[in-house]
Enzyme design. Structure first.
Site, PDB file in Angstrom:
ATOM      1  N   LYS A 180       1.144  -0.750  -0.112  1.00 11.64           N
ATOM      2  CA  LYS A 180       0.411   0.100  -0.047  1.00 11.64           C
ATOM      3  C   LYS A 180       0.565   1.891  -0.024  1.00 11.64           C
ATOM      4  CE  LYS A 180      -1.517   2.442   2.976  1.00 11.64           C
ATOM      5  NZ  LYS A 180      -1.174   4.111   2.581  1.00 11.64           N
ATOM      6  N   GLY A 231       7.644   5.564   7.590  1.00 15.15           N
ATOM      7  CA  GLY A 231       7.331   6.254   7.550  1.00 15.15           C
ATOM      8  C   GLY A 231       7.345   7.023   9.123  1.00 15.15           C
ATOM      9  N   SER A 232       6.497   7.411   9.659  1.00 19.36           N
ATOM     10  CA  SER A 232       7.024   7.892  10.565  1.00 19.36           C
ATOM     11  C   SER A 232       5.997   6.911  12.396  1.00 19.36           C
ATOM     12  CB  SER A 232       5.215   9.710  10.773  1.00 19.36           C
ATOM     13  OG  SER A 232       4.763   8.558  10.842  1.00 19.36           O
ATOM     14  N   GLY A 236       4.178   4.027  12.948  1.00 24.53           N
ATOM     15  CA  GLY A 236       4.687   2.668  13.199  1.00 24.53           C
ATOM     16  C   GLY A 236       4.632   2.503  14.599  1.00 24.53           C
ATOM     17  N   GLU A 253      10.985   1.379   9.911  1.00 21.29           N
ATOM     18  CA  GLU A 253      12.326   2.630   8.870  1.00 21.29           C
ATOM     19  C   GLU A 253      11.515   3.555  10.131  1.00 21.29           C
ATOM     20  OE1 GLU A 253      14.720   1.677   8.540  1.00 21.29           O
ATOM     21  OE2 GLU A 253      15.061  -0.775   8.335  1.00 21.29           O
ATOM     22  N   CYS A 288      14.814  11.000   5.592  1.00 19.80           N
ATOM     23  CA  CYS A 288      15.108  10.136   6.658  1.00 19.80           C
ATOM     24  C   CYS A 288      16.227  10.174   6.978  1.00 19.80           C
ATOM     25  CB  CYS A 288      14.511   8.620   6.327  1.00 19.80           C
ATOM     26  SG  CYS A 288      12.691   8.189   6.167  1.00 19.80           S
ATOM     27  N   GLU A 389      11.456  16.154  14.943  1.00 14.73           N
ATOM     28  CA  GLU A 389      12.538  15.910  13.127  1.00 14.73           C
ATOM     29  C   GLU A 389      11.432  16.513  12.283  1.00 14.73           C
ATOM     30  OE1 GLU A 389      11.041  11.899  10.984  1.00 14.73           O
ATOM     31  OE2 GLU A 389      12.667  12.064   9.632  1.00 14.73           O
TER      32      GLU A 389
HETATM   33  P1  ADP Z   1       2.984  11.002   6.636  1.00 21.25           P
HETATM   34  O1  ADP Z   1       2.095  11.373   8.546  1.00 21.25           O
HETATM   35  O2  ADP Z   1       4.322  11.752   6.591  1.00 21.25           O
HETATM   36  O3  ADP Z   1       1.819  10.664   5.658  1.00 21.25           O
HETATM   37  P2  ADP Z   1       2.909   8.087   7.596  1.00 21.25           P
HETATM   38  O4  ADP Z   1       3.765   7.818   8.187  1.00 21.25           O
HETATM   39  O5  ADP Z   1       1.446   8.327   8.198  1.00 21.25           O
HETATM   40  O6  ADP Z   1       3.939   9.480   7.314  1.00 21.25           O
HETATM   41  O7  ADP Z   1       2.776   7.800   5.973  1.00 21.25           O
HETATM   42  C1  ADP Z   1       3.123   6.579   5.718  1.00 21.25           C
HETATM   43  C2  ADP Z   1       2.193   5.650   5.124  1.00 21.25           C
HETATM   44  O8  ADP Z   1       1.724   5.000   6.400  1.00 21.25           O
HETATM   45  C3  ADP Z   1       1.628   5.903   4.179  1.00 21.25           C
HETATM   46  O9  ADP Z   1       1.526   4.678   3.282  1.00 21.25           O
HETATM   47  C4  ADP Z   1      -0.110   6.189   5.141  1.00 21.25           C
HETATM   48  O10 ADP Z   1      -0.786   6.002   4.005  1.00 21.25           O
HETATM   49  C5  ADP Z   1       0.321   4.786   6.581  1.00 21.25           C
HETATM   50  N1  ADP Z   1      -0.364   5.198   7.006  1.00 21.25           N
HETATM   51  C6  ADP Z   1      -1.243   5.749   8.157  1.00 21.25           C
HETATM   52  N2  ADP Z   1      -1.421   5.704   8.957  1.00 21.25           N
HETATM   53  C7  ADP Z   1      -1.788   4.210   9.430  1.00 21.25           C
HETATM   54  C8  ADP Z   1      -2.006   3.577   9.809  1.00 21.25           C
HETATM   55  N3  ADP Z   1      -2.783   3.580  11.473  1.00 21.25           N
HETATM   56  N4  ADP Z   1      -2.013   2.337   9.811  1.00 21.25           N
HETATM   57  C9  ADP Z   1      -1.276   1.896   8.614  1.00 21.25           C
HETATM   58  N5  ADP Z   1      -0.820   2.387   7.799  1.00 21.25           N
HETATM   59  C10 ADP Z   1      -0.864   3.583   8.121  1.00 21.25           C
END
Ligand code: ADP
Length: 488
Positions: A180, A231-232, A236, A253, A288, A389
């Site tokens: 995804k 991601g964030s 995570g 990561e 990152c 960050e």
């Molecule tokens: P940002 O806040 O900068 O968009 P995220 O870490 O939220 O960074 O996003 C990274 C990825 O994680 C994206 O593909 C986002 O759609 C997905 N994502 C966001 N929230 C969730 C969640 N609760 N569970 C799984 N995937 C998520």
């Protein structure tokens, strides 16, 4: 299945080799030109996610039985189709239009997929080699099995290589996948996945679309055995919770708040300024492993600021497609607002904010998420621009007197992704580098330029769990198992 180039403009599911999806749509707009619609994403439903996991599970048994050499051959062929699609379908341009970053960075994002594939194929046998241990008491065979269905969740800054970092090793190890991508940069990844899947058996690589809700459905799905996420930190943590329901394997990561330490013996010249500027401001700081905090010995403080400022002044900020652009816009509104908020908070607290670089198109400036490269001095260590960050083109620079103090300040963070030491004495820099709490420490380099896909990348502390790239990044997609007849 053939590669439908135009379908890159409408991102849909890919499930069991079929492009599907008729749910609600989202528009993908160009962050450099907010009135330009680049394409659309069709959000997946919960049923689509289940169908994708089921398809991956069905394809899994035959794929895991396929010999490693054949899997490498097929993944290699899949990567070649991506390289071809990059040319035929102008994928770098599409990526720049949805992401905002400059064209050379989009080209590299896609090219890294081929480089990573070549690396993984070359070292796969070594990474996955069995060990046979025999002694008087019997035999032990240590071997690796695929984990099963992997859910990959990827971000919007370097969407292709960060997807490739999961797809390529996972598939080579005999796993199948449901990916995804981020909902605001789904187009190039959709084209990449479609191209790859056309060289693979149906169901080995599946794609769904959506935001947090769909991500959560995927990462908590009982059919998924491993989640690989970039991601964030906050997301995570959500993913760890979701994955805990069925004790899934995870690789996370997460973010970094990388410190760079410039020692008193560093050679301060144009080259240093250029290197620090690139390491902090590539992709408008949305990397990152970018320099996010710069600590400079007090004797070199003014010189370093001048050299970085001179490098930033050579940057023109504008549409990433314009060959004159050295920096594009930020990717999205939330990130744009956050970086502006952190900078104005610092200014209000008494810090000095300096903006550099040229504006390429004054009339279009407010029609995109543009921020000029910014240095912030006279800033307190407790300011959020330092302690969090920022993920944007605003870099705090702080002086230090004692090396010890610089190390303590660099380590005084819940992040631990990467770090760097800059010095004319490499032995001194290597010794100091070992003291930094970071998954990777660079000497006289940092960020994208220092990226090495043969080394295991990842974070300490809250910057993550597990490693991507290198041999560890391949083995992460296996379970170690053994068979033995040994008794004693
Ligand atoms: P940002 O806040 O900068 O968009 P995220 O870490 O939220 O960074 O996003 C990274 C990825 O994680 C994206 O593909 C986002 O759609 C997905 N994502 C966001 N929230 C969730 C969640 N609760 N569970 C799984 N995937 C998520």
């Amino acid at each position: 299945m053939s590669v439908d180039i135009s379908s890159g403009l409408v991102a849909r599911n890919l499930i069991d080799g079929h492009v599907t999806g008729h749910g609600p749509r989202g528009e993908i707009t160009n962050p450099a030109k907010l009135d330009e619609v680049v394409g659309e994403v069709i959000y997946s439903s919960a049923e689509d996610v289940s169908a994708a996991v089921t398809s991956a599970a069905h394809a899994g048994a035959a794929w895991a039985r396929t010999p490693l050499a054949r899997r490498c051959e097929l993944v290699g062929a899949a990567a070649k189709l991506v390289a071809q699609a990059a040319v035929d379908a102008s994928l770098p341009e599409l990526l720049t239009r949805e992401q905002g970053k400059i064209l050379p960075e989009s080209e590299l994002d896609i090219a890294l997929m081929s480089m990573l594939t070549e690396y993984c194929v070359a070292v796969a046998e070594e990474a996955l080699a069995e060990q046979h241990l025999t002694d008087q008491a019997g035999t032990r065979i240590l071997f690796r099995k695929p984990v099963g269905v992997v859910a990959a969740i990827t971000p919007w800054n370097w969407p292709v290589v960060l997807s490739a970092a999961k797809i390529v090793p996972a598939l080579i190890c005999g796993n199948t996948m449901v990916l995804k991508p981020a909902p605001n940069t789904p187009l190039a990844v959709t084209a990449v996945v479609q191209a790859m899947a056309s060289a693979l058996p149906d169901g080995v690589l599946n794609l769904v679309h959506g935001a947090a809700e769909i991500g959560n459905i995927l990462t908590s799905h009982p059919g998924v055995r491993k989640v690989a996420f970039t991601g964030s930190i906050a997301t995570g943590a959500d993913i760890m919770r979701a994955a805990s329901s069925t004790i899934k394997n995870i690789t996370l990561e997460l973010g970094g708040n990388d410190a760079a330490i410039v020692l008193d013996d560093a050679v301060v010249d144009d080259q240093l300024g250029e290197a620090l500027a690139t390491a902090a401001f590539a992709t408008s700081g949305q990397v990152c492993m970018a320099i996010k905090r710069l600590y400079v010995h007090q004797n070199r403080y003014t010189d370093v600021i001048e050299s970085v400022a001179a490098a930033l002044d050579r940057i023109s900020v504008g549409d990433g497609r314009d060959p004159r652009s050295g920096m594009g816009p930020l990717n999205n509104r939330a990130q744009f607002d956050r970086v502006n908020a952190l900078v104005s908070e610092a200014r209000q607290a008494g810090a000095s904010v300096h903006e550099y670089g040229a504006v390429l198109d004054h009339s279009g400036w407010n029609n995109g998420y543009f921020i000029r490269p910014t240095l912030v001095t006279g800033i307190d260590e407790s300011a959020r621009l330092v302690s969090e960050e920022q993920f944007g083109p605003a870099l705090p620079i702080m002086p230090f007197a004692e090396e010890r103090d610089a190390v303590e300040r660099a380590n005084g963070s819940e992040y631990g992704l990467s770090a760097s030491v800059w010095s004319s004495d490499e032995d001194r820099a290597f010794a100091l580098g070992r003291e930094l709490e970071a998954g990777a420490t660079y000497v006289n380099a940092h960020g994208l330029k220092a990226f090495d896909l043969s080394c295991p990348g990842g974070g300490m502390k809250q910057s993550g769990i597990g490693r991507e790239f290198g041999l560890d990044g391949i083995r992460a997609y296996t379970e170690t198992a053994y068979i033995t007849n040994r008794r004693q």
